[in-house]
Design an enzyme around this catalytic site. Structure first.
Site, PDB file in Angstrom:
ATOM      1  N   GLY A  81      -4.122 -51.862 -55.797  1.00  0.00           N
ATOM      2  CA  GLY A  81      -5.124 -52.056 -56.852  1.00  0.00           C
ATOM      3  C   GLY A  81      -5.991 -53.276 -56.588  1.00  0.00           C
ATOM      4  O   GLY A  81      -5.535 -54.259 -56.005  1.00  0.00           O
ATOM      5  N   ARG A 145      -3.817 -46.726 -51.587  1.00  0.00           N
ATOM      6  CA  ARG A 145      -2.395 -46.916 -51.852  1.00  0.00           C
ATOM      7  C   ARG A 145      -1.482 -46.213 -50.854  1.00  0.00           C
ATOM      8  O   ARG A 145      -0.300 -46.023 -51.120  1.00  0.00           O
ATOM      9  CB  ARG A 145      -2.063 -46.422 -53.266  1.00  0.00           C
ATOM     10  CG  ARG A 145      -2.650 -47.280 -54.382  1.00  0.00           C
ATOM     11  CD  ARG A 145      -1.968 -46.985 -55.701  1.00  0.00           C
ATOM     12  NE  ARG A 145      -2.547 -47.765 -56.785  1.00  0.00           N
ATOM     13  CZ  ARG A 145      -2.186 -49.008 -57.073  1.00  0.00           C
ATOM     14  NH1 ARG A 145      -1.260 -49.601 -56.352  1.00  0.00           N
ATOM     15  NH2 ARG A 145      -2.761 -49.652 -58.080  1.00  0.00           N
ATOM     16  N   ASP A 176       4.715 -53.685 -52.436  1.00  0.00           N
ATOM     17  CA  ASP A 176       4.888 -52.539 -51.532  1.00  0.00           C
ATOM     18  C   ASP A 176       4.120 -52.742 -50.225  1.00  0.00           C
ATOM     19  O   ASP A 176       4.627 -52.447 -49.145  1.00  0.00           O
ATOM     20  CB  ASP A 176       4.391 -51.251 -52.198  1.00  0.00           C
ATOM     21  CG  ASP A 176       5.402 -50.733 -53.205  1.00  0.00           C
ATOM     22  OD1 ASP A 176       6.576 -51.157 -53.145  1.00  0.00           O
ATOM     23  OD2 ASP A 176       5.021 -49.921 -54.066  1.00  0.00           O
ATOM     24  N   LYS A 202      -1.186 -60.381 -53.257  1.00  0.00           N
ATOM     25  CA  LYS A 202      -2.226 -59.939 -54.194  1.00  0.00           C
ATOM     26  C   LYS A 202      -1.630 -59.075 -55.286  1.00  0.00           C
ATOM     27  O   LYS A 202      -0.772 -58.238 -55.001  1.00  0.00           O
ATOM     28  CB  LYS A 202      -3.245 -59.105 -53.411  1.00  0.00           C
ATOM     29  CG  LYS A 202      -4.221 -58.355 -54.238  1.00  0.00           C
ATOM     30  CD  LYS A 202      -4.225 -56.836 -54.011  1.00  0.00           C
ATOM     31  CE  LYS A 202      -3.012 -56.110 -54.522  1.00  0.00           C
ATOM     32  NZ  LYS A 202      -3.118 -54.675 -54.688  1.00  0.00           N
ATOM     33  N   THR A 203      -1.954 -59.236 -56.498  1.00  0.00           N
ATOM     34  CA  THR A 203      -1.813 -58.283 -57.588  1.00  0.00           C
ATOM     35  C   THR A 203      -2.085 -58.980 -58.919  1.00  0.00           C
ATOM     36  O   THR A 203      -1.545 -60.056 -59.182  1.00  0.00           O
ATOM     37  CB  THR A 203      -0.444 -57.560 -57.676  1.00  0.00           C
ATOM     38  OG1 THR A 203      -0.435 -56.765 -58.863  1.00  0.00           O
ATOM     39  CG2 THR A 203       0.767 -58.478 -57.704  1.00  0.00           C
TER      40      THR A 203
HETATM   41  P1  FBP Z   1      -1.241 -53.403 -57.637  1.00  0.00           P
HETATM   42  O1  FBP Z   1       0.208 -53.600 -57.956  1.00  0.00           O
HETATM   43  O2  FBP Z   1      -1.483 -52.497 -56.516  1.00  0.00           O
HETATM   44  O3  FBP Z   1      -1.925 -54.715 -57.494  1.00  0.00           O
HETATM   45  O4  FBP Z   1      -1.966 -52.704 -58.886  1.00  0.00           O
HETATM   46  C1  FBP Z   1      -1.853 -53.174 -60.153  1.00  0.00           C
HETATM   47  C2  FBP Z   1      -2.465 -52.258 -61.186  1.00  0.00           C
HETATM   48  O5  FBP Z   1      -3.708 -52.766 -61.626  1.00  0.00           O
HETATM   49  C3  FBP Z   1      -1.520 -52.080 -62.363  1.00  0.00           C
HETATM   50  O6  FBP Z   1      -1.652 -53.105 -63.305  1.00  0.00           O
HETATM   51  C4  FBP Z   1      -1.878 -50.727 -62.874  1.00  0.00           C
HETATM   52  O7  FBP Z   1      -0.803 -50.103 -63.500  1.00  0.00           O
HETATM   53  C5  FBP Z   1      -2.253 -49.989 -61.630  1.00  0.00           C
HETATM   54  O8  FBP Z   1      -2.695 -50.953 -60.697  1.00  0.00           O
HETATM   55  C6  FBP Z   1      -3.311 -48.947 -61.847  1.00  0.00           C
HETATM   56  O9  FBP Z   1      -3.520 -48.272 -60.657  1.00  0.00           O
HETATM   57  P2  FBP Z   1      -4.746 -47.340 -60.308  1.00  0.00           P
HETATM   58  O10 FBP Z   1      -5.830 -48.235 -59.828  1.00  0.00           O
HETATM   59  O11 FBP Z   1      -4.241 -46.511 -59.202  1.00  0.00           O
HETATM   60  O12 FBP Z   1      -5.144 -46.628 -61.539  1.00  0.00           O
END
Ligand code: FBP
Length: 554
Positions: A81, A145, A176, A202-203
């Protein structure tokens, strides 16, 4: 391109870096500190990562670096994300490698790990970067992803990297993606493929952290963006005095975002998934608690309030946890039959018959829209997409039902009207705060220093983040150090451990000590928008979480 004034001004912002990184790049190097062990399952992790296990943590200090000055090609991937600051990681990496040798090349693989697998790439050049410095988003090369797991995929990566004569790969991602980075580093070492692998934390969810990694980037900007919105809603609630606002905040599993926004905005209620699980609270208990607060405030003439709900809360509520597990298992067995059913009504009826009586009872009591979401929204593995469940609506509706019951019984005389909101995507690509702009640039720069010192299987790290940027401490942490074994879809796998909210930590304890007052009184705090210019104590301040955690260490 029509560019906003703020965007133009941000292009010119010069990110601050820790003092040590401002030295001549040839005069800084890594120093080995203590050797490390994984945080759990040491024997198994060591067996799975024999070549990269037990490496030393490194710090960066002054010293003659033998690895700088060479012309090299580096690959970079944005994974998972979006999180504000990703562009600056790339900018920091680019600038550092060009300070070392102006003829080096930075290859960006497009659309996340699949770009590497499918050899979709572009060169990152100075003129291109000028349009992305200090901006949010991952649009410079895109993200994805996908995972690189199988032997065939790893072999394909090796082929692509060797084709481009890439000698180091930087993977910018969450738990991950960094687990993936650890696997690649180990496999490249085993296959004697001369490609170093470095990860960057990152997140926005804030859950990639441990004793050594203080914070993943993006959390700062995202929580400040959400806090601005929550603060605005609080002001609105206190102005019109007629609505309860139920606000769901992103954070796939951990509740760090909700906790940080609660510390900033002092809402009436903030649910913390980790506490609900520890206290074994049922859904009814959660609803009744909110209803009690609604009733107490109503008795004081306050028929309004604000409730923060972490996106992942549903998975921490025991009856939902086991319902979802059972649904994942049983629906997977009947996937084909279910897909032939035309209407959602038929699917719901079919699925309820698959469940054990205990879970069926929970399922049929849920409002229709939640039943539909549980049955219809499934990921490519057939699992319920928990993040798509409208928990804010579910909780608000259940509280509404409870207030109606109390009214009928004569023990509540207020009026309950609600509004629901979900803040997630609004914060993931915001202009990085100065903190994230500085942090990310420093992380990218540090990644290059680790590469120049021949390291692989490390995460770039910056410590001392609560302090002035000058005093931040760059270094590297072995990826295997953050790993343990966890069950993923029925199989035990080595993974980087996700950090949930620590219920004994100062941020949660601070919240706990104040929330009774915040529930009853109206103590709203409106932090306002992120400030980019002005006094440093406003523009560069870290999150409350980082600040409170530091008090714990002092
Ligand atoms: P990451 O763990 O990859 O940084 O993503 C976080 C996030 O923003 C979460 O808070 C949320 O549940 C998810 O990504 C949403 O994912 P998508 O962009 O696939 O809708």
């Amino acid at each position: 391109m029509d560019i906003s004034k703020l965007q133009k001004a941000r292009y010119d912002y010069k990110p601050k870096m820790p003092k040590i990184l401002l030295s001549d790049i040839a005069c800084i190097k890594t120093y080995d500190e203590e050797s490390t062990e994984s945080i759990g399952d040491q024997a198994q992790i060591k067996k799975l990562f024999p070549r990269t296990y037990g490496m030393s943590e490194v710090t960066i200090r002054r010293g003659k670096s033998a690895g700088t000055g060479k012309e090299i090609n580096i690959g970079v991937i944005l994974s998972g994300g979006q999180a504000p600051g990703g562009h600056n990681v790339i900018a920091g990496l680019y600038d550092a490698m060009h300070k070392s040798n102006i003829d080096s090349h930075l290859i960006g693989f497009k659309g996340g790990p699949s770009g590497l697998l499918n050899d979709r790439w572009m060169e990152i050049t100075q003129p291109l970067l000028e349009y992305y410095r200090n901006t949010g988003g991952f649009d410079i090369i895109g993200s994805g992803r996908d995972k690189i797991e199988t032997e065939a995929q790893i072999a394909q990566c090796e082929k692509v990297l060797q084709k481009h004569e890439i000698s180091a790969l930087v993977i910018i991602g969450g738990d991950d993606s960094n687990t993936n980075a650890a696997v690649l580093a180990e496999q490249f070492a085993e296959h004697k493929v001369p490609v170093q692998v470095i990860g960057c934390p990152k997140t926005i969810d804030g859950d990639l952290r441990n004793d050594k990694v203080e914070l993943p980037f993006g959390f700062d900007t995202a929580t400040k963006t959400y806090s601005e919105l929550v603060g605005n809603i609080e002001r609105d609630a206190n102005s019109s005095r007629k609505y309860w606002h139920f606000i769901k905040l992103m954070g796939r599993s951990a509740s760090h975002i909700a906790l940080e926004c609660a510390l900033e905005c002092q809402p009436n209620i903030a649910l913390i998934g980790e506490e609900i699980q520890a206290e074994k609270m049922t859904f009814q208990m959660v609803v009744r608690h909110i209803a009690d607060v609604v009733a107490t405030r109503a008795a004081r003439g306050n028929n309004f309030g604000v409730v923060l709900i972490p996106e992942g809360v549903i998975e921490f509520i025991p009856e939902f946890q086991s319902l979802i597990n059972e649904m994942n298992e049983r629906i997977a067995q009947k996937e084909q039959e279910i897909s032939k059913l035309a209407s959602s009504k038929e699917r719901i009826a079919f699925v309820s018959k698959l469940l054990t009586p205990e879970h069926c009872k929970v399922f049929i009591q849920l409002p229709g829209f939640v039943q539909e979401e549980l049955v219809m929204d499934r990921d490519p593995h057939g699992n319920v997409q928990v993040s798509k469940i409208e928990t804010e609506k579910l909780i608000a509706e259940m509280v509404d039902i409870e207030m109606a019951k109390r009214k009928k019984a004569g023990c509540y005389r207020g009026s309950f009207n609600y509004q629901t909101h979900f803040f997630g995507y609004e914060g993931r690509c915001a202009f990085p705060s100065n903190f994230d702009a500085n942090y990310c640039y420093s992380l990218g720069y540090t990644s290059f220093v680790l590469i120049a010192n021949g390291l692989s299987g490390y995460m770039a790290s910056i410590g001392n983040l609560h302090d002035y940027v000058d005093n931040w401490q760059p270094g590297g942490i072995p990826l295997t150090m953050m790993m343990d074994m966890e069950e993923r879809m029925g199989v035990m796998k080595p993974v980087i451990r996700k950090a949930l909210v620590d219920l004994n930590g100062i941020p949660f304890q601070f919240f706990k000590a104040h929330r009774d007052q915040w529930e009853i009184e109206t103590c709203y705090n409106n932090p306002g928008p992120i400030q980019y210019w002005g006094p440093e104590n406003i523009t560069d301040r870290p999150t409350k979480t980082v600040w409170l955690e530091q008090m714990h260490h002092e």
